[in-house]
Design a protein around this motif. Structure first.
Motif, short mmCIF file in Angstrom:
data_model
loop_
_atom_site.label_atom_id
_atom_site.label_comp_id
_atom_site.label_asym_id
_atom_site.label_seq_id
_atom_site.Cartn_x
_atom_site.Cartn_y
_atom_site.Cartn_z
N LYS A 70 -48.42 -47.83 -20.06
CA LYS A 70 -47.62 -46.93 -19.25
C LYS A 70 -47.37 -45.61 -19.98
CE LYS A 70 -45.22 -50.68 -16.84
NZ LYS A 70 -43.93 -51.40 -16.66
N LYS A 71 -47.09 -45.69 -21.28
CA LYS A 71 -46.84 -44.48 -22.06
C LYS A 71 -48.09 -43.61 -22.18
CE LYS A 71 -43.17 -46.57 -24.90
NZ LYS A 71 -42.80 -47.03 -26.26
N LEU A 72 -49.25 -44.24 -22.22
CA LEU A 72 -50.50 -43.50 -22.40
C LEU A 72 -51.08 -42.99 -21.08
CD1 LEU A 72 -52.32 -45.77 -25.02
CD2 LEU A 72 -51.35 -43.50 -25.42
N THR A 73 -50.60 -43.52 -19.96
CA THR A 73 -51.22 -43.24 -18.66
C THR A 73 -51.37 -41.75 -18.37
OG1 THR A 73 -50.57 -45.32 -17.62
CG2 THR A 73 -50.93 -43.44 -16.16
N TRP A 74 -50.28 -41.00 -18.42
CA TRP A 74 -50.36 -39.60 -18.01
C TRP A 74 -51.04 -38.72 -19.06
CZ3 TRP A 74 -50.37 -39.67 -13.26
CH2 TRP A 74 -49.50 -40.45 -12.52
N TYR A 75 -50.99 -39.14 -20.33
CA TYR A 75 -51.77 -38.42 -21.35
C TYR A 75 -53.26 -38.58 -21.08
CZ TYR A 75 -47.41 -38.09 -24.02
OH TYR A 75 -46.13 -37.81 -24.42
N ALA A 76 -53.67 -39.83 -20.75
CA ALA A 76 -55.08 -40.09 -20.45
C ALA A 76 -55.50 -39.35 -19.18
CB ALA A 76 -55.31 -41.60 -20.29
N TYR A 77 -54.64 -39.39 -18.17
CA TYR A 77 -54.96 -38.71 -16.91
C TYR A 77 -55.10 -37.20 -17.13
CZ TYR A 77 -54.41 -37.08 -12.09
OH TYR A 77 -54.58 -36.46 -10.88
N GLY A 78 -54.16 -36.62 -17.88
CA GLY A 78 -54.23 -35.19 -18.16
C GLY A 78 -55.47 -34.82 -18.95
N LEU A 113 -72.68 -37.40 -22.00
CA LEU A 113 -71.50 -38.18 -21.59
C LEU A 113 -70.95 -37.60 -20.29
CD1 LEU A 113 -69.54 -38.82 -24.92
CD2 LEU A 113 -70.93 -40.44 -23.62
N GLN A 114 -70.68 -38.46 -19.34
CA GLN A 114 -70.17 -38.05 -18.03
C GLN A 114 -68.68 -38.36 -17.95
OE1 GLN A 114 -72.37 -39.74 -14.79
NE2 GLN A 114 -71.34 -38.51 -13.24
N PRO A 115 -67.83 -37.34 -18.06
CA PRO A 115 -66.37 -37.58 -18.10
C PRO A 115 -65.81 -38.25 -16.85
CG PRO A 115 -66.85 -35.24 -17.85
CD PRO A 115 -68.15 -35.90 -18.17
N SER A 116 -66.45 -38.03 -15.70
CA SER A 116 -65.92 -38.62 -14.46
C SER A 116 -65.92 -40.14 -14.50
CB SER A 116 -66.72 -38.14 -13.25
OG SER A 116 -68.09 -38.48 -13.38
N GLU A 117 -66.79 -40.74 -15.33
CA GLU A 117 -66.82 -42.20 -15.44
C GLU A 117 -65.52 -42.72 -16.08
OE1 GLU A 117 -68.91 -44.26 -14.20
OE2 GLU A 117 -70.48 -42.89 -13.56
N PHE A 118 -64.98 -41.96 -17.01
CA PHE A 118 -63.72 -42.35 -17.66
C PHE A 118 -62.52 -42.02 -16.78
CE2 PHE A 118 -66.69 -40.78 -21.02
CZ PHE A 118 -67.12 -42.03 -21.43
N VAL A 119 -62.66 -40.93 -16.00
CA VAL A 119 -61.56 -40.51 -15.13
C VAL A 119 -61.27 -41.58 -14.08
CG1 VAL A 119 -60.82 -38.77 -13.45
CG2 VAL A 119 -61.99 -38.06 -15.53
N LYS A 120 -62.29 -42.35 -13.68
CA LYS A 120 -62.06 -43.46 -12.74
C LYS A 120 -60.95 -44.38 -13.26
CE LYS A 120 -66.95 -43.60 -11.41
NZ LYS A 120 -68.20 -44.40 -11.49
N ILE A 121 -61.02 -44.71 -14.53
CA ILE A 121 -60.03 -45.61 -15.13
C ILE A 121 -58.69 -44.92 -15.23
CG2 ILE A 121 -59.53 -47.10 -17.09
CD1 ILE A 121 -62.05 -47.82 -15.46
N PHE A 122 -58.69 -43.64 -15.58
CA PHE A 122 -57.43 -42.89 -15.67
C PHE A 122 -56.75 -42.80 -14.31
CE2 PHE A 122 -59.76 -40.37 -19.21
CZ PHE A 122 -59.64 -41.45 -20.06
N ILE A 123 -57.54 -42.69 -13.25
CA ILE A 123 -56.99 -42.67 -11.90
C ILE A 123 -56.35 -44.00 -11.56
CG2 ILE A 123 -57.64 -42.67 -9.45
CD1 ILE A 123 -59.59 -40.42 -10.06
N ILE A 124 -57.01 -45.09 -11.94
CA ILE A 124 -56.46 -46.43 -11.69
C ILE A 124 -55.11 -46.58 -12.38
CG2 ILE A 124 -56.76 -48.89 -12.20
CD1 ILE A 124 -59.78 -48.45 -11.80
N LEU A 125 -55.03 -46.15 -13.63
CA LEU A 125 -53.76 -46.23 -14.36
C LEU A 125 -52.70 -45.34 -13.71
CD1 LEU A 125 -55.08 -46.14 -18.05
CD2 LEU A 125 -53.98 -48.08 -16.90
#
Length: 389
Positions: A70-78, A113-125
């Motif tokens: 939870k603490k990392l969620t918005w940092y990862a999303y940003g 490296l395709q950043p959108s692949e990681f953003v999928k997980i950040f969106i889920i969080l």
């Protein structure tokens, strides 16, 4: 009161076993695919390397409990939003245009490296966090609060979606699939969902009408590219575009069809299919192992989805449940869209087959997703006199 003796196994061995089977299937398929000689690279060795990296990612994420996530969620999303935005303005030396799209960063010694692949997980969080916080702040449900939750969820997805939709329609659809899956589990009233999805279906029908009868209007007012329209036309009538836009589709149909029931056997491919190690890896499996082998792989994906569903149902932590639904939505859409496009049921969108197709970014993104599931099982505890976990 807790009991250490009642703590479930730290490691989800069933999920480990499923991933091992998917790893073996991936290696066999990629080894056959690269035998076509289109490229001189050894994709099998690279895929093994990415699996090892993915295992490390799982190991790291598994150590994070729900509070840390939870603490990392918005940092990862940003961070994900920053990567997508920087991708747009980055010079070609850092972010080259490949096949008409600017979706990858060039990383020395690693590749693309395709950043959108990681953003999928950040969106889920991000969506899981928004849903959980909303229900904590609004214990009494009303249509107004449900509508506000829908708006907040839409905002989480629309920001990254707006940054990639023109460059990567396939990944954009994955973002929407994750959103739809998590909207259904969010508790939003059907009085809102039914009209909303009805309007969505009507809108899709209208767009499809314009694709067939007035494509110029779509290009002018919605910015739909001619190449995107050709993908639709080549899907509807592939053999009229056999030498151009539908070349891969017609070859895929030929490969899968020629595999018949039992396949031609490992390494006995006869149909040449470009880029078969990535998006069309299922065609390789269909040709070599036939209907039986393809069914076994599909059954393995069903087993994976069933297991993820079971984990989501067992945990009493709502944040974990929402994460499970997001990961399930992502993987399920990937599987159905990829296999569907290789057999001509769905349009070609360039979406890889999870854990099977070659690709470091896609594999790491999927490993991040299952890493969250490992984390849920790792930190899940049974309580002797409580129903919470």
């Amino acid at each position: 009161m807790t009991s250490n003796s009642n703590t479930t196994s730290k490691l989800d061995y069933n999920l480990v076993f499923i991933l091992i089977l998917l790893f073996i299937a991936s290696c066999l398929a990629i080894y056959s695919a690269q035998a076509s000689g289109q490229y001189k690279e050894n994709f099998l060795v690279k895929q093994i390397f990415w699996y090892v990296v993915g295992a490390g990612i799982i190991g790291f994420i598994m150590t994070l409990d729900s509070d840390q996530l939870k603490k990392l969620t918005w940092y990862a999303y940003g961070f994900g939003i920053f990567l997508l935005a920087f991708l747009i303005v980055a010079p070609s030396s850092i972010a080259p245009t490949i096949n008409g799209a600017k979706n990858w960063f060039k990383v020395p010694g690693i590749g693309s490296l395709q950043p959108s692949e990681f953003v999928k997980i950040f969106i889920i969080l991000g969506l899981a966090r928004v849903i959980e916080q909303h229900h904590l702040k609004n214990p009494l449900k009303t249509l107004q609060s449900d509508f506000w939750l829908l708006i907040k969820m839409g905002m989480v997805v629309m920001v990254p979606l707006g940054l990639i939709i023109k460059q990567d329609l396939g990944t954009s659809l994955v973002f929407l699939a994750i959103l739809i899956g998590m909207v259904f589990i969010s508790g939003i009233s059907w009085k809102i969902l039914v009209p909303m999805f009805s309007i969505g279906i009507i809108f899709i029908g209208v767009i499809f009408y314009f694709v067939i009868w007035a494509p110029d209007l779509l290009e002018k007012y919605l910015g739909v590219g001619s190449y995107q329209l050709r993908r639709i036309y080549s899907w509807l009538d592939p053999y009229s575009y056999e030498g151009t836009d539908a070349y891969q589709l017609t070859k895929s149909l030929l490969a899968i069809g020629s595999g018949q029931t039992g396949g031609k056997g490992f390494g006995n491919r006869e149909v040449y299919l470009p880029e078969s190690q990535t998006d069309f890896i299922f065609s390789v499996i269909g040709e070599e192992y036939g209907f039986i082998g393809s069914s076994v792989l599909i059954s393995l994906f069903f087993l994976l989805i069933y297991h993820l569903t079971k984990v989501g149902m067992e945990t009493k932590n709502r944040f974990y449940t929402y994460i499970c639904v997001g990961v399930i939505s992502m993987i399920t859409f990937h599987v159905f869209q990829n296999i569907g496009m290789t057999i001509g049921v769905l349009p070609i969108t360039g979406i890889p087959l999870p854990f099977i197709s070659y690709g470091g970014s896609a594999l790491m993104g999927n490993m991040m997703g299952v890493g969250l599931i490992f984390s849920i099982r790792y930190h899940y505890k049974k309580y002797m006199f409580s129903t919470s976990a």
